[in-house]
Design a protein around this motif. Structure first.
Motif, mmCIF file in Angstrom:
data_model
loop_
_atom_site.group_PDB
_atom_site.id
_atom_site.type_symbol
_atom_site.label_atom_id
_atom_site.label_comp_id
_atom_site.label_asym_id
_atom_site.label_seq_id
_atom_site.Cartn_x
_atom_site.Cartn_y
_atom_site.Cartn_z
ATOM 1 N N SER A 1 2.012 -40.508 -7.796
ATOM 2 C CA SER A 1 1.289 -39.233 -7.875
ATOM 3 C C SER A 1 2.066 -38.174 -7.095
ATOM 4 N N ALA A 2 1.714 -36.917 -7.311
ATOM 5 C CA ALA A 2 2.370 -35.823 -6.583
ATOM 6 C C ALA A 2 2.180 -35.986 -5.079
ATOM 7 N N ASP A 3 0.975 -36.349 -4.649
ATOM 8 C CA ASP A 3 0.715 -36.543 -3.217
ATOM 9 C C ASP A 3 1.559 -37.674 -2.639
ATOM 10 N N GLU A 4 1.733 -38.747 -3.410
ATOM 11 C CA GLU A 4 2.563 -39.865 -2.949
ATOM 12 C C GLU A 4 4.034 -39.466 -2.867
ATOM 13 N N ILE A 5 4.484 -38.646 -3.801
ATOM 14 C CA ILE A 5 5.870 -38.157 -3.744
ATOM 15 C C ILE A 5 6.061 -37.322 -2.495
ATOM 16 N N VAL A 6 5.141 -36.393 -2.246
ATOM 17 C CA VAL A 6 5.229 -35.538 -1.055
ATOM 18 C C VAL A 6 5.263 -36.387 0.208
ATOM 19 N N ALA A 7 4.374 -37.350 0.310
ATOM 20 C CA ALA A 7 4.326 -38.219 1.500
ATOM 21 C C ALA A 7 5.625 -38.994 1.662
ATOM 22 N N PHE A 8 6.168 -39.539 0.567
ATOM 23 C CA PHE A 8 7.406 -40.306 0.640
ATOM 24 C C PHE A 8 8.561 -39.414 1.088
ATOM 25 N N VAL A 9 8.647 -38.206 0.532
ATOM 26 C CA VAL A 9 9.711 -37.277 0.919
ATOM 27 C C VAL A 9 9.591 -36.931 2.396
ATOM 28 N N GLU A 10 8.391 -36.600 2.847
ATOM 29 C CA GLU A 10 8.197 -36.235 4.251
ATOM 30 C C GLU A 10 8.527 -37.401 5.188
ATOM 31 N N GLU A 11 8.196 -38.611 4.790
ATOM 32 C CA GLU A 11 8.479 -39.796 5.617
ATOM 33 C C GLU A 11 9.972 -40.109 5.685
ATOM 34 N N ASN A 12 10.728 -39.726 4.672
ATOM 35 C CA ASN A 12 12.139 -40.109 4.584
ATOM 36 C C ASN A 12 13.109 -38.930 4.660
ATOM 37 N N ALA A 13 12.602 -37.739 4.889
ATOM 38 C CA ALA A 13 13.452 -36.546 4.879
ATOM 39 C C ALA A 13 14.534 -36.572 5.947
ATOM 40 N N ASP A 14 14.292 -37.249 7.053
ATOM 41 C CA ASP A 14 15.289 -37.293 8.124
ATOM 42 C C ASP A 14 16.389 -38.315 7.863
ATOM 43 N N ALA A 15 16.351 -38.983 6.728
ATOM 44 C CA ALA A 15 17.376 -39.981 6.384
ATOM 45 C C ALA A 15 18.654 -39.338 5.861
ATOM 46 N N GLY A 16 18.652 -38.017 5.699
ATOM 47 C CA GLY A 16 19.839 -37.314 5.236
ATOM 48 C C GLY A 16 19.667 -35.815 5.366
ATOM 49 N N ALA A 17 20.735 -35.080 5.125
ATOM 50 C CA ALA A 17 20.676 -33.619 5.179
ATOM 51 C C ALA A 17 19.891 -33.075 3.992
ATOM 52 N N ILE A 18 19.926 -33.800 2.874
ATOM 53 C CA ILE A 18 19.150 -33.467 1.678
ATOM 54 C C ILE A 18 18.457 -34.747 1.220
ATOM 55 N N PHE A 19 17.212 -34.628 0.787
ATOM 56 C CA PHE A 19 16.512 -35.750 0.189
ATOM 57 C C PHE A 19 16.498 -35.548 -1.315
ATOM 58 N N LYS A 20 17.000 -36.547 -2.046
ATOM 59 C CA LYS A 20 17.026 -36.502 -3.512
ATOM 60 C C LYS A 20 16.106 -37.580 -4.055
ATOM 61 N N GLY A 21 15.174 -37.182 -4.919
ATOM 62 C CA GLY A 21 14.288 -38.137 -5.564
ATOM 63 C C GLY A 21 14.381 -37.999 -7.066
ATOM 64 N N CYS A 22 14.525 -39.124 -7.735
ATOM 65 C CA CYS A 22 14.579 -39.136 -9.190
ATOM 66 C C CYS A 22 13.690 -40.265 -9.697
ATOM 67 N N TRP A 23 12.715 -39.904 -10.532
ATOM 68 C CA TRP A 23 11.758 -40.877 -11.041
ATOM 69 C C TRP A 23 11.832 -40.924 -12.563
ATOM 70 N N ARG A 24 11.702 -42.112 -13.106
ATOM 71 C CA ARG A 24 11.700 -42.300 -14.557
ATOM 72 C C ARG A 24 10.372 -41.796 -15.097
ATOM 73 N N THR A 25 10.437 -40.862 -16.007
ATOM 74 C CA THR A 25 9.222 -40.335 -16.630
ATOM 75 C C THR A 25 9.149 -40.824 -18.070
ATOM 76 N N SER A 26 7.955 -41.129 -18.512
ATOM 77 C CA SER A 26 7.786 -41.602 -19.881
ATOM 78 C C SER A 26 7.121 -40.548 -20.762
ATOM 79 N N THR A 27 6.428 -39.617 -20.122
ATOM 80 C CA THR A 27 5.759 -38.545 -20.853
ATOM 81 C C THR A 27 5.940 -37.230 -20.094
ATOM 82 N N HIS A 28 5.706 -36.139 -20.809
ATOM 83 C CA HIS A 28 5.770 -34.840 -20.139
ATOM 84 C C HIS A 28 4.715 -34.738 -19.038
ATOM 85 N N SER A 29 3.551 -35.312 -19.264
ATOM 86 C CA SER A 29 2.496 -35.206 -18.255
ATOM 87 C C SER A 29 2.867 -35.930 -16.963
#
Length: 175
Positions: free
Chosen positions: A72-100
């Motif tokens: 979910s969007a909230d889970e993505i935000v939480a994951f990014v915030e928890e791991n943002a200090d692991a690098g100068a930039i945080f890159k996330g890429c998720w496999r999407t199956s639908t536009h929604s």
């Protein structure tokens, strides 16, 4: 600037070897003085720590995650915030199956756009290009694009650099 990536198959990459040989390649890239190296946050912690230390001051780290499951969007935000200090930039890429399902990435990008975090969030599949196209107002630090001109890029969530430039001009994102 040079961004060096050697992605394991577990993270949707194409490197055919084992983790030890992949780490050796990443070490060689760091020793060569690349500007950026992409290190997955889910990498073995001791190995990742060794590579982070090898980067020193010269090579910046892109902390990344590539997942076949879209949270979910909230889970993505939480994951990014928890791991943002692991690098100068945080890159996330998720496999999407639908536009929604891509809306989760777009919503997370929008939620993080006012933060000081340097992020690059995208999808790999339908709608995955939305956060790339709208990267400027979403305050994305880095945008991944391609030189390919395949007409099926949009279904893969990717965008050609020339098409991205045209979209940014049309949307008046260029300054």
């Amino acid at each position: 600037p040079v961004v060096f990536t050697c992605r394991s198959k577990q993270e949707d990459g194409h490197y055919p070897g084992d983790e030890e040989s992949r780490a050796a390649i990443l070490r060689q890239a760091i020793e060569s003085g690349v500007s950026w190296v992409d290190l997955e946050v889910n990498m073995d912690s001791s190995l990742r720590g060794e590579l982070v230390k090898a980067c020193g001051e010269e090579t910046q780290i892109i902390a990344s995650i590539h997942s076949r499951e879209i949270p979910s969007a909230d889970e993505i935000v939480a994951f990014v915030e928890e791991n943002a200090d692991a690098g100068a930039i945080f890159k996330g890429c998720w496999r999407t199956s639908t536009h929604s399902s891509s809306l989760n990435i777009l919503e997370a990008s929008e939620a993080l756009s006012e933060s000081d975090l340097r992020i690059s969030l995208m999808g790999d599949g339908p709608g995955g290009d939305w956060s790339r196209i709208h990267a400027p107002p979403l305050n994305q630090a880095l945008v991944y694009t391609t030189l390919d001109r395949d007409h099926s890029l949009f279904s893969k969530g990717r965008i050609n650099i020339n098409d991205l430039k045209a979209a940014w001009e049309l949307l008046d994102y260029n300054e």
